[in-house]
Design a protein around this motif. Structure first.
Motif, PDB file in Angstrom:
ATOM      1  N   CYS A 247       0.791  -1.232   0.000  1.00 49.59           N
ATOM      2  CA  CYS A 247       0.000   0.000   0.000  1.00 49.59           C
ATOM      3  C   CYS A 247       0.821   1.279   0.000  1.00 49.59           C
ATOM      4  O   CYS A 247       0.261   2.362  -0.210  1.00 49.59           O
ATOM      5  N   VAL A 248       2.125   1.211   0.274  1.00 54.20           N
ATOM      6  CA  VAL A 248       2.954   2.416   0.296  1.00 54.20           C
ATOM      7  C   VAL A 248       3.448   2.639  -1.132  1.00 54.20           C
ATOM      8  O   VAL A 248       4.532   2.196  -1.513  1.00 54.20           O
ATOM      9  N   SER A 249       2.647   3.316  -1.918  1.00 56.91           N
ATOM     10  CA  SER A 249       2.830   3.348  -3.377  1.00 56.91           C
ATOM     11  C   SER A 249       4.165   3.945  -3.816  1.00 56.91           C
ATOM     12  O   SER A 249       4.700   3.562  -4.863  1.00 56.91           O
ATOM     13  N   ASP A 250       4.725   4.869  -3.033  1.00 57.01           N
ATOM     14  CA  ASP A 250       5.985   5.483  -3.439  1.00 57.01           C
ATOM     15  C   ASP A 250       7.198   4.760  -2.853  1.00 57.01           C
ATOM     16  O   ASP A 250       8.322   5.242  -2.950  1.00 57.01           O
ATOM     17  N   SER A 251       6.977   3.594  -2.257  1.00 54.01           N
ATOM     18  CA  SER A 251       8.082   2.825  -1.672  1.00 54.01           C
ATOM     19  C   SER A 251       8.668   1.886  -2.714  1.00 54.01           C
ATOM     20  O   SER A 251       7.939   1.210  -3.436  1.00 54.01           O
ATOM     21  N   PRO A 252       9.999   1.801  -2.795  1.00 59.76           N
ATOM     22  CA  PRO A 252      10.613   0.841  -3.728  1.00 59.76           C
ATOM     23  C   PRO A 252      10.348  -0.609  -3.340  1.00 59.76           C
ATOM     24  O   PRO A 252      10.603  -1.517  -4.126  1.00 59.76           O
ATOM     25  N   PHE A 253       9.846  -0.837  -2.119  1.00 62.99           N
ATOM     26  CA  PHE A 253       9.547  -2.186  -1.649  1.00 62.99           C
ATOM     27  C   PHE A 253       8.101  -2.594  -1.934  1.00 62.99           C
ATOM     28  O   PHE A 253       7.694  -3.704  -1.594  1.00 62.99           O
ATOM     29  N   CYS A 254       7.308  -1.700  -2.535  1.00 62.44           N
ATOM     30  CA  CYS A 254       5.895  -1.992  -2.770  1.00 62.44           C
ATOM     31  C   CYS A 254       5.767  -3.108  -3.814  1.00 62.44           C
ATOM     32  O   CYS A 254       6.434  -3.090  -4.850  1.00 62.44           O
ATOM     33  N   CYS A 255       4.908  -4.093  -3.511  1.00 62.72           N
ATOM     34  CA  CYS A 255       4.760  -5.243  -4.396  1.00 62.72           C
ATOM     35  C   CYS A 255       3.321  -5.352  -4.882  1.00 62.72           C
ATOM     36  O   CYS A 255       2.426  -4.643  -4.407  1.00 62.72           O
ATOM     37  N   SER A 256       3.088  -6.246  -5.807  1.00 63.07           N
ATOM     38  CA  SER A 256       1.754  -6.446  -6.358  1.00 63.07           C
ATOM     39  C   SER A 256       0.928  -7.343  -5.448  1.00 63.07           C
ATOM     40  O   SER A 256       1.464  -8.072  -4.602  1.00 63.07           O
ATOM     41  N   ALA A 257      -0.384  -7.317  -5.666  1.00 65.29           N
ATOM     42  CA  ALA A 257      -1.274  -8.195  -4.909  1.00 65.29           C
ATOM     43  C   ALA A 257      -0.942  -9.655  -5.173  1.00 65.29           C
ATOM     44  O   ALA A 257      -1.029 -10.502  -4.279  1.00 65.29           O
ATOM     45  N   GLY A 258      -0.543  -9.965  -6.408  1.00 64.54           N
ATOM     46  CA  GLY A 258      -0.175 -11.339  -6.744  1.00 64.54           C
ATOM     47  C   GLY A 258       1.053 -11.812  -5.996  1.00 64.54           C
ATOM     48  O   GLY A 258       1.113 -12.962  -5.536  1.00 64.54           O
TER      49      GLY A 258
END
Length: 289
Positions: A247-258
């Protein structure tokens, strides 16, 4: 804002995990994706209950696991159960953490002289309700205690569940002293003694064990939120911490729901719990020197 939980593995085993979903059904990290604030203008915070009051299993946000589910702490290959040190049965409050906070081990606190413990900031909810494992509650901050745990700063923030019928009567640490006489003293004793049955010395505290007030506690929480912001944006080295989030859209660690779904799918299916070991019910009696 509502959240739900999904259990995997078997309770009272090392493979038990409790994963979190948001209201849209998306898997989330309780460390990174649950907002710190329930109401920023009023300084009302979210808190994740790791350990319900009166229980002994030392559950915690798994900061090094993908999606940071709750799991039981393990030391020397054994699951950890906090000892009953008379007259305290297990944890004497609902114990948990405030999301989107981080006690930076690279930051030396100017008040305590010690660095952070590499975890989200801890809370002790003094409300009447015995919460459920993984429950996300809205809390009012009342004060904080500065535990020094093996040379690290480990803040214990005293809060009350906003849904408690008495919550409006509690606004600062002195209200706890006045309306719940003996509770702060019991809290200090609990943190001082809880490792003694494991053969460790008494814990120490900054400020001679004095509880700091609401304003001090809120500033401390906001400081740890700023450390978390640096962590989740990769401005600080995460080390072994897992910053996977959805959910942290501007984070480089943000991943997809899949990708998040794959993490949960890889965990063992939920099964029948193992019995709690009888040693968790043992009482210890300790006379302070």
């Amino acid at each position: 804002m509502s959240f739900s939980m999904e259990e995997r593995g078997r309770d009272n085993t090392a493979d038990y995990r409790l994963y979190f979903r948001n209201a849209e059904g998306k898997y989330i990290s309780p460390f990174h994706d649950i907002p710190i604030y329930a109401d920023e203008a009023e300084n009302i915070f979210h808190a994740v209950v790791e350990v319900p009051r009166w229980t002994n299993a030392k559950m915690e946000i798994a900061t090094k696991d993908p999606l940071n589910p709750l799991k039981q702490d393990v030391k020397k290959g054994n699951l950890r159960y906090v000892s009953n040190v008379f007259p305290h049965k297990g944890y004497i409050w609902n114990y948990g953490a405030i999301p989107q906070t981080w006690e930076d081990p690279g930051h030396r606190d100017e008040d305590t002289g010690c660095c952070g413990d590499n975890d989200p900031i801890d809370i002790c909810d003094i409300g009447n309700k015995v919460c459920s494992r993984g429950e996300v509650i809205r809390v009012k901050v009342l004060g904080t205690l500065a535990l020094i745990d093996e040379g690290e700063t480990d803040w214990k923030v005293i809060v009350i569940n906003l849904e408690d019928p008495e919550a409006e009567d509690f606004n600062d640490i002195e209200d706890v002293r006045r309306l719940k006489p003996g509770f702060l003293e019991a809290t200090l004793d609990w943190f001082r003694m809880y490792k003694v049955p494991d053969g460790k010395p008494e814990n120490q505290f900054a400020f001679n064990g004095e509880f700091k007030n609401r304003d001090f506690a809120i500033k401390t929480i906001k400081d740890t939120h700023s450390f978390w912001k640096a962590l989740i944006s990769k401005k600080t080295d995460a080390g072994e911490l897992n910053c996977m989030n959805t959910c942290v859209s501007d984070s480089p660690f943000c991943c997809s729901a899949g990708e998040a779904q794959a993490v949960v799918d890889s965990a063992p299916p939920y099964g029948a719990a193992e019995l709690t070991p009888s040693s968790a019910d043992k009482w210890f009696y300790y006379k302070q020197t």
